[in-house]
Motif scaffolding. Sequence first.
Motif, PDB file in Angstrom:
ATOM      1  N   VAL A   1      32.269  45.071  29.220  1.00 39.90           N
ATOM      2  CA  VAL A   1      32.132  46.044  29.958  1.00 39.90           C
ATOM      3  C   VAL A   1      32.900  46.164  31.615  1.00 39.90           C
ATOM      4  O   VAL A   1      32.806  44.968  32.309  1.00 39.90           O
ATOM      5  N   ILE A   2      33.842  46.654  31.298  1.00 35.57           N
ATOM      6  CA  ILE A   2      35.187  46.873  32.275  1.00 35.57           C
ATOM      7  C   ILE A   2      34.591  47.832  33.340  1.00 35.57           C
ATOM      8  O   ILE A   2      34.386  49.219  32.843  1.00 35.57           O
ATOM      9  N   VAL A   3      34.022  48.170  34.413  1.00 32.93           N
ATOM     10  CA  VAL A   3      33.608  49.197  35.521  1.00 32.93           C
ATOM     11  C   VAL A   3      34.800  48.490  36.904  1.00 32.93           C
ATOM     12  O   VAL A   3      34.873  47.367  37.166  1.00 32.93           O
ATOM     13  N   ASN A   4      36.177  50.115  36.043  1.00 33.03           N
ATOM     14  CA  ASN A   4      36.993  50.386  36.634  1.00 33.03           C
ATOM     15  C   ASN A   4      37.124  51.105  38.780  1.00 33.03           C
ATOM     16  O   ASN A   4      36.885  52.181  38.014  1.00 33.03           O
ATOM     17  N   GLY A   5      37.147  50.985  39.290  1.00 34.02           N
ATOM     18  CA  GLY A   5      36.930  51.215  40.339  1.00 34.02           C
ATOM     19  C   GLY A   5      37.601  51.608  41.055  1.00 34.02           C
ATOM     20  O   GLY A   5      37.895  52.104  42.254  1.00 34.02           O
ATOM     21  N   SER A   6      39.268  51.951  40.184  1.00 33.84           N
ATOM     22  CA  SER A   6      40.114  51.971  40.910  1.00 33.84           C
ATOM     23  C   SER A   6      40.876  54.108  40.208  1.00 33.84           C
ATOM     24  O   SER A   6      40.485  54.539  39.257  1.00 33.84           O
TER      25      SER A   6
ATOM     26  N   ILE B   1      32.815  42.815  33.755  1.00 30.13           N
ATOM     27  CA  ILE B   1      33.744  42.879  34.661  1.00 30.13           C
ATOM     28  C   ILE B   1      34.307  43.885  35.531  1.00 30.13           C
ATOM     29  O   ILE B   1      34.176  45.679  35.661  1.00 30.13           O
ATOM     30  N   ALA B   2      33.658  43.498  36.858  1.00 33.05           N
ATOM     31  CA  ALA B   2      34.181  44.000  38.244  1.00 33.05           C
ATOM     32  C   ALA B   2      35.705  44.490  39.118  1.00 33.05           C
ATOM     33  O   ALA B   2      35.977  43.959  39.489  1.00 33.05           O
ATOM     34  N   ALA B   3      36.253  45.519  38.653  1.00 33.14           N
ATOM     35  CA  ALA B   3      37.098  45.494  38.999  1.00 33.14           C
ATOM     36  C   ALA B   3      37.108  46.500  39.975  1.00 33.14           C
ATOM     37  O   ALA B   3      37.531  47.584  39.885  1.00 33.14           O
ATOM     38  N   THR B   4      37.990  45.912  41.585  1.00 26.88           N
ATOM     39  CA  THR B   4      38.151  47.220  41.862  1.00 26.88           C
ATOM     40  C   THR B   4      39.175  46.654  42.747  1.00 26.88           C
ATOM     41  O   THR B   4      40.201  45.926  43.055  1.00 26.88           O
ATOM     42  N   PRO B   5      40.157  48.124  43.704  1.00 28.67           N
ATOM     43  CA  PRO B   5      41.296  48.005  44.373  1.00 28.67           C
ATOM     44  C   PRO B   5      40.347  47.480  46.280  1.00 28.67           C
ATOM     45  O   PRO B   5      39.871  48.330  46.111  1.00 28.67           O
ATOM     46  N   VAL B   6      41.997  47.261  46.714  1.00 32.65           N
ATOM     47  CA  VAL B   6      40.403  46.671  47.993  1.00 32.65           C
ATOM     48  C   VAL B   6      40.762  47.757  49.592  1.00 32.65           C
ATOM     49  O   VAL B   6      42.050  48.670  49.039  1.00 32.65           O
ATOM     50  N   PHE B   7      40.010  48.590  49.846  1.00 38.70           N
ATOM     51  CA  PHE B   7      40.056  50.378  50.380  1.00 38.70           C
ATOM     52  C   PHE B   7      39.194  50.130  51.571  1.00 38.70           C
ATOM     53  O   PHE B   7      38.284  49.660  51.911  1.00 38.70           O
ATOM     54  N   ARG B   8      39.955  50.080  52.786  1.00 40.27           N
ATOM     55  CA  ARG B   8      39.811  49.567  54.522  1.00 40.27           C
ATOM     56  C   ARG B   8      38.916  48.273  53.859  1.00 40.27           C
ATOM     57  O   ARG B   8      37.278  48.486  54.784  1.00 40.27           O
ATOM     58  N   GLY B   9      39.159  47.054  53.334  1.00 43.62           N
ATOM     59  CA  GLY B   9      38.327  46.110  53.762  1.00 43.62           C
ATOM     60  C   GLY B   9      37.188  45.623  52.873  1.00 43.62           C
ATOM     61  O   GLY B   9      36.628  45.299  52.670  1.00 43.62           O
ATOM     62  N   SER B  10      37.368  46.779  51.570  1.00 37.77           N
ATOM     63  CA  SER B  10      35.879  46.414  50.970  1.00 37.77           C
ATOM     64  C   SER B  10      36.498  47.051  49.939  1.00 37.77           C
ATOM     65  O   SER B  10      37.031  47.478  48.985  1.00 37.77           O
ATOM     66  N   TYR B  11      35.191  47.459  48.378  1.00 37.10           N
ATOM     67  CA  TYR B  11      35.524  48.311  47.393  1.00 37.10           C
ATOM     68  C   TYR B  11      35.351  49.269  47.401  1.00 37.10           C
ATOM     69  O   TYR B  11      35.183  49.920  48.765  1.00 37.10           O
TER      70      TYR B  11
END
Length: 199
Positions: free
Chosen positions: A10-15, A80-90
């Motif tokens: 499972v991909i958790v997409n934080g974008s 798979i935990a995937a995230t862009p960086v936003f203000r220094g965090s997930y």
Amino acid sequence: MPETAPLRVVIVNGSPSEQSKTMGLADVAIGTLQGMMPVDVRRVDVYRLGPGFTTAVDRDGVAPEVDDELRAAEQADLLIAATPVFRGSYTGLFKHFFDLIEQYALAGKPVLLLATGGGQHHALVLDHALRPLFAFFQALTLPVSVFASAGDFDGTTLLNPRVYGRIQTAFEDVEGLLRDRAASQTSTAERTSMSSAWA
């Protein structure tokens, strides 16, 4: 001898973007893993889960379809935990998704950490934000995590061979563990009972 079941990923997409560098990185990870073993992939786009997710303050308040996504993440062989960086965090909804996961559901589960950001200094998110989050869940974060900066991409296509190599190393280091997890499904009945979360 029966065929080994595919590894459930499972991909958790934080974008928040439908097409993103974060998913470009995750797609490379999946392609790499598919070259090593059979996999069954499910993608959870947290920004598309709707008000049945965003308005929930606890697990009891989520919509049924959101609960299906949460259970899929809890029952995966590999997360798979995937995230862009936003203000220094997930991102916020990435964190909200994991706020709704049962506390011990990820204990011992392999988790590959992926992040993207504007510059290399954003790579700190891997060890200063993502690892502590999954340590709370007692998850087994893979020793090698992967960060890619904006300069590693052409649009959403990953170009940097160094990042490709790091993904390969991340999986090679735990290939035996992942194969064991795919093989250790104790019965067909157990997989059948989980199938509703993957429909």
